[in-house]
Design a protein around this motif. Structure first.
Motif, PDB file in Angstrom:
ATOM      1  N   ASP A 124      -6.169  -1.192  -4.433  1.00  0.00           N
ATOM      2  CA  ASP A 124      -5.582  -1.725  -3.195  1.00  0.00           C
ATOM      3  C   ASP A 124      -6.510  -2.783  -2.610  1.00  0.00           C
ATOM      4  O   ASP A 124      -7.472  -2.468  -1.927  1.00  0.00           O
ATOM      5  CB  ASP A 124      -5.323  -0.599  -2.186  1.00  0.00           C
ATOM      6  N   GLU A 125      -6.229  -4.023  -2.916  1.00  0.00           N
ATOM      7  CA  GLU A 125      -7.015  -5.166  -2.444  1.00  0.00           C
ATOM      8  C   GLU A 125      -8.519  -4.926  -2.593  1.00  0.00           C
ATOM      9  O   GLU A 125      -9.263  -4.992  -1.602  1.00  0.00           O
ATOM     10  CB  GLU A 125      -6.666  -5.466  -0.984  1.00  0.00           C
ATOM     11  N   SER A 178       0.838  -1.212   0.000  1.00  0.00           N
ATOM     12  CA  SER A 178       0.000   0.000   0.000  1.00  0.00           C
ATOM     13  C   SER A 178       0.868   1.255   0.000  1.00  0.00           C
ATOM     14  O   SER A 178       0.517   2.253  -0.637  1.00  0.00           O
ATOM     15  CB  SER A 178      -0.916   0.030   1.214  1.00  0.00           C
TER      16      SER A 178
HETATM   17 MG   LIG Z   1      -2.026  -2.678   2.335  1.00  0.00          MG
END
Ligand SMILES: [Mg+2]
Ligand SMILES: Nc1ncnc2c1ncn2[C@@H]1O[C@H](COP(=O)(O)OP(=O)(O)OP(=O)(O)O)[C@@H](O)[C@H]1O
Length: 260
Positions: free
Chosen positions: A165-166, A50
């Motif tokens: 992000d995910e 991240s």
């Molecule tokens: Mg992360």
């Protein structure tokens, strides 16, 4: 991915030490992303995934290093000037606005006429299969539907790079598969370059042109899925990725055979 492709993003010697921390969150990370490429970042919790994309989009300043987009140094540019969009795990939709308003809002803050905002929103609603839901508020939608709205809202600003992000970690397996197909479709239709963070090896291997495998704060290997599987750079990549994915591919093949 052929090496004669145009480089879209070039990350050079990026490091980050957060305030009051002694350890590097990322340590001298360099990589290129090609135009139109789907690059996944795969790695364990806390390895700096991240942090990398927050630095790319401008949410977090790097401690050192540079980022180039189309050969322009964007390291110190404002978020709004980078031409990138980001989709988070938790959707981050405006709860008091309808699906349509969530998408239009992004356009209204971007100096469009009302009419243009309306038209672009209608096109995006259609492309993301959200027409039926346009008047609903986010709390009435499933996780997958909310994530489609979040993607449509990001696309509204016409970014040429989208960072995920995910985006699927809160979704169940079948919704993930649907959304995977949707994201691939978006990439083709809008010709965007995608950087996609995931914990999930299957996702990385099924979606990506190349995968960047990270160990804490460092890149362990960058390569196509088949390069990584056939020639893992070291023991870490072999045990973290290859051994796991081989088992999963076997079980996935079994499921697919049953479905035939
Ligand atoms: Mg992360
Ligand atoms: N704002 C912050 N202040 C201090 N340390 C931070 C901050 N954000 C992240 N870190 C630390 O930096 C390191 C990398 O964090 P990062 O969030 O980039 O990891 P990640 O790979 O995305 O992890 P996860 O898979 O759990 O999301 C971790 O050690 C984390 O604790």
């Amino acid at each position: 991915m052929k090496t004669n492709k145009k480089v879209k993003l070039s990350v050079k010697n990026l490091s980050k030490v957060y305030d009051n921390e002694s350890m590097n969150a990322i340590d001298d990370v360099s990589f290129d992303v090609y135009d139109g490429e789907f690059l996944s970042i795969l790695g364990p919790s806390g390895c700096g995934k991240s942090t990398i994309i927050k630095i790319l989009i401008g949410l977090v300043p790097p401690t050192s290093g540079q980022i180039f987009k189309d050969d322009q140094d964007i390291t110190n540019l404002k978020i709004s000037k980078r031409g990138m969009g980001m989709v988070f795990q938790n959707y981050a939709l405006f709860e008091n606005m309808t699906v349509r308003q969530n998408i239009e809002f992004a356009l209204k803050t971007n100096k469009n006429t009302k009419q243009t905002a309306k038209e672009v929103t209608s096109t995006l609603l259609e492309k993301m299969h959200l027409q039926e839901l346009e008047d609903k508020k986010p709390n009435l939608l499933s996780g997958g539907q909310q994530q489609r709205v979040a993607i449509a809202r990001t696309l509204a600003l016409n970014p040429d790079v989208i960072l995920f992000d995910e985006p699927m970690s809160a979704l169940d397996a079948s919704t993930r598969l649907e959304l995977c197909a949707e994201i691939k479709h978006v990439q083709k239709e809008f010709k965007t370059t995608i950087i996609y963070i995931t914990h999930d090896q299957e996702e990385a291997f099924s979606l990506s042109d190349r995968i960047m495998v990270m160990s804490p704060a460092k890149i362990a290997q960058i390569g196509t899925p088949s390069q990584i599987l056939s020639r893992p750079a070291n023991k870490y990549v072999k045990s973290f990725v290859c051994d796991n994915i081989s088992k999963k591919i076997d079980s996935l093949n079994k499921i697919m055979e049953k479905k035939k």
